[in-house]
Design a protein around this motif. Sequence first.
Motif, PDB file in Angstrom:
ATOM      1  N   ILE A 130       0.842  -1.209   0.000  1.00 21.73           N
ATOM      2  CA  ILE A 130       0.000   0.000   0.000  1.00 21.73           C
ATOM      3  C   ILE A 130       0.871   1.252   0.000  1.00 21.73           C
ATOM      4  O   ILE A 130       0.660   2.181  -0.795  1.00 21.73           O
ATOM      5  N   ILE A 131       1.870   1.284   0.892  1.00 25.69           N
ATOM      6  CA  ILE A 131       2.738   2.462   1.010  1.00 25.69           C
ATOM      7  C   ILE A 131       3.520   2.703  -0.276  1.00 25.69           C
ATOM      8  O   ILE A 131       3.551   3.822  -0.815  1.00 25.69           O
ATOM      9  N   ILE A 132       4.133   1.639  -0.809  1.00 23.93           N
ATOM     10  CA  ILE A 132       4.965   1.784  -2.011  1.00 23.93           C
ATOM     11  C   ILE A 132       4.126   2.174  -3.225  1.00 23.93           C
ATOM     12  O   ILE A 132       4.502   3.064  -4.002  1.00 23.93           O
ATOM     13  N   ASN A 133       2.968   1.531  -3.393  1.00 23.89           N
ATOM     14  CA  ASN A 133       2.133   1.860  -4.547  1.00 23.89           C
ATOM     15  C   ASN A 133       1.510   3.248  -4.419  1.00 23.89           C
ATOM     16  O   ASN A 133       1.293   3.922  -5.426  1.00 23.89           O
ATOM     17  N   PHE A 134       1.235   3.687  -3.214  1.00 27.95           N
ATOM     18  CA  PHE A 134       0.694   5.031  -3.028  1.00 27.95           C
ATOM     19  C   PHE A 134       1.745   6.079  -3.421  1.00 27.95           C
ATOM     20  O   PHE A 134       1.420   7.095  -4.040  1.00 27.95           O
ATOM     21  N   ILE A 135       3.001   5.828  -3.080  1.00 33.55           N
ATOM     22  CA  ILE A 135       4.097   6.718  -3.506  1.00 33.55           C
ATOM     23  C   ILE A 135       4.169   6.753  -5.030  1.00 33.55           C
ATOM     24  O   ILE A 135       4.326   7.813  -5.650  1.00 33.55           O
ATOM     25  N   SER A 136       4.030   5.576  -5.659  1.00 33.20           N
ATOM     26  CA  SER A 136       4.061   5.481  -7.124  1.00 33.20           C
ATOM     27  C   SER A 136       2.915   6.263  -7.756  1.00 33.20           C
ATOM     28  O   SER A 136       3.091   6.939  -8.773  1.00 33.20           O
ATOM     29  N   VAL A 137       1.723   6.167  -7.163  1.00 33.56           N
ATOM     30  CA  VAL A 137       0.554   6.897  -7.657  1.00 33.56           C
ATOM     31  C   VAL A 137       0.820   8.400  -7.620  1.00 33.56           C
ATOM     32  O   VAL A 137       0.518   9.132  -8.575  1.00 33.56           O
ATOM     33  N   ALA A 153      -1.460   3.309 -17.037  1.00 33.71           N
ATOM     34  CA  ALA A 153      -0.470   2.842 -16.058  1.00 33.71           C
ATOM     35  C   ALA A 153      -0.831   3.320 -14.654  1.00 33.71           C
ATOM     36  O   ALA A 153      -0.685   2.585 -13.669  1.00 33.71           O
ATOM     37  N   TYR A 154      -1.296   4.554 -14.567  1.00 34.42           N
ATOM     38  CA  TYR A 154      -1.710   5.141 -13.280  1.00 34.42           C
ATOM     39  C   TYR A 154      -2.846   4.324 -12.658  1.00 34.42           C
ATOM     40  O   TYR A 154      -2.855   4.051 -11.451  1.00 34.42           O
ATOM     41  N   LEU A 155      -3.803   3.908 -13.500  1.00 28.25           N
ATOM     42  CA  LEU A 155      -4.921   3.089 -13.009  1.00 28.25           C
ATOM     43  C   LEU A 155      -4.435   1.736 -12.500  1.00 28.25           C
ATOM     44  O   LEU A 155      -4.968   1.199 -11.529  1.00 28.25           O
ATOM     45  N   HIS A 156      -3.437   1.181 -13.183  1.00 22.91           N
ATOM     46  CA  HIS A 156      -2.835  -0.066 -12.705  1.00 22.91           C
ATOM     47  C   HIS A 156      -2.388   0.090 -11.255  1.00 22.91           C
ATOM     48  O   HIS A 156      -2.682  -0.746 -10.396  1.00 22.91           O
ATOM     49  N   LEU A 157      -1.682   1.184 -10.985  1.00 22.95           N
ATOM     50  CA  LEU A 157      -1.125   1.411  -9.648  1.00 22.95           C
ATOM     51  C   LEU A 157      -2.213   1.733  -8.625  1.00 22.95           C
ATOM     52  O   LEU A 157      -2.178   1.262  -7.488  1.00 22.95           O
ATOM     53  N   LEU A 158      -3.172   2.554  -9.043  1.00 25.77           N
ATOM     54  CA  LEU A 158      -4.243   2.946  -8.132  1.00 25.77           C
ATOM     55  C   LEU A 158      -5.077   1.743  -7.706  1.00 25.77           C
ATOM     56  O   LEU A 158      -5.412   1.580  -6.527  1.00 25.77           O
ATOM     57  N   THR A 159      -5.403   0.895  -8.658  1.00 20.59           N
ATOM     58  CA  THR A 159      -6.195  -0.282  -8.322  1.00 20.59           C
ATOM     59  C   THR A 159      -5.386  -1.286  -7.509  1.00 20.59           C
ATOM     60  O   THR A 159      -5.948  -2.038  -6.710  1.00 20.59           O
ATOM     61  N   ASP A 160      -4.054  -1.250  -7.688  1.00 20.84           N
ATOM     62  CA  ASP A 160      -3.220  -2.142  -6.876  1.00 20.84           C
ATOM     63  C   ASP A 160      -3.178  -1.679  -5.421  1.00 20.84           C
ATOM     64  O   ASP A 160      -3.079  -2.503  -4.506  1.00 20.84           O
ATOM     65  N   VAL A 161      -3.239  -0.374  -5.199  1.00 22.46           N
ATOM     66  CA  VAL A 161      -3.356   0.144  -3.837  1.00 22.46           C
ATOM     67  C   VAL A 161      -4.630  -0.402  -3.192  1.00 22.46           C
ATOM     68  O   VAL A 161      -4.626  -0.888  -2.048  1.00 22.46           O
ATOM     69  N   MET A 162      -5.722  -0.336  -3.950  1.00 23.10           N
ATOM     70  CA  MET A 162      -7.010  -0.811  -3.441  1.00 23.10           C
ATOM     71  C   MET A 162      -6.982  -2.320  -3.191  1.00 23.10           C
ATOM     72  O   MET A 162      -7.525  -2.815  -2.188  1.00 23.10           O
TER      73      MET A 162
END
Length: 302
Positions: A130-137, A153-162
């Motif tokens: 969650i922390i790492i992907n939120f930084i990426s977002v 690509a941004y959606l990939h990361l955002l949905t991975d946070v979720m």
Amino acid sequence: MSQNHHHHHSHHHISGKNIGITILLNIFITIAQMIGGVLSGSVALLTDALHNFSDVISLLLSYFTNRLAKRKSTLKQTYGYKRAEILSAFINSATLIFIAIYLIIEAIDRIYHPQVVLSDLVIYFALGSIIINFISVLLLSKDAKENMNMKSAYLHLLTDVMTSIAVMIGGILMKYYEIYWMDSLLSILIALYLIYSSYQILWASTKILMQFTPEEVDVKKISEEIKSLPKIKNVHHVHFWQLNDKQLFFEAHIDMEEDIRITEFQIILNEVEEVLKKYKISHCNIQPEFQRCESSALVVEE
């Protein structure tokens, strides 16, 4: 004789540094989650690791296709590589839909075959993700507003946070309440959201690749406005298409009411261009005619 016109648009510059950092972060969390999934026996963590790996592929595609899109046109690639980003957005969104379907199948299987896992490891690794992907977002949020490819690509990361949040909630419920089915239910809901959000990009990129007329374009209205200009008798053989998510192209045959000189047509062409500018059309190709074409239909089967 045909006349064409360009309005030059600057290509959005994507931060290579931000993408590089994001790729490294996602490679790290992918490896960590795979190790955590094996050690804890959590299918959810392994599935989330797969999702993170798809982020790495998505980001690499986004970066390299953005670089390709900046290459100059040549005699063999007269449009350059501007479609590369749209193709990447199509691949990314389609991949995400397939991954979401896989997540749903895995979640349903876990409902019928619940497994006892080391919940503490699930919680810690999910929190790290969650922390790492939120930084990426945060790193990619600016580029996602300007570029369809980066938005994918941004959606990939955002949905991975979720997804990681769902995995962590599942870990907490398993640790304190032994509610193993909640993790699967949350995974299914998130996967459905993935399909919904990715489908929009998939459909938008498909329409551009298939050269469909953009939805915001009113073909009849624009054609009638051009037709109303002095000395123009009719507008036909009309085509609208997009090269990418920014550049809109237009071409048409224009029947003149009388046989005029090229210098006179240049004045008319300037008036046509002013009409097209209002609709943000960046390139037009106009073929003037006088008593030449039999068909006067707006759209003609070639």
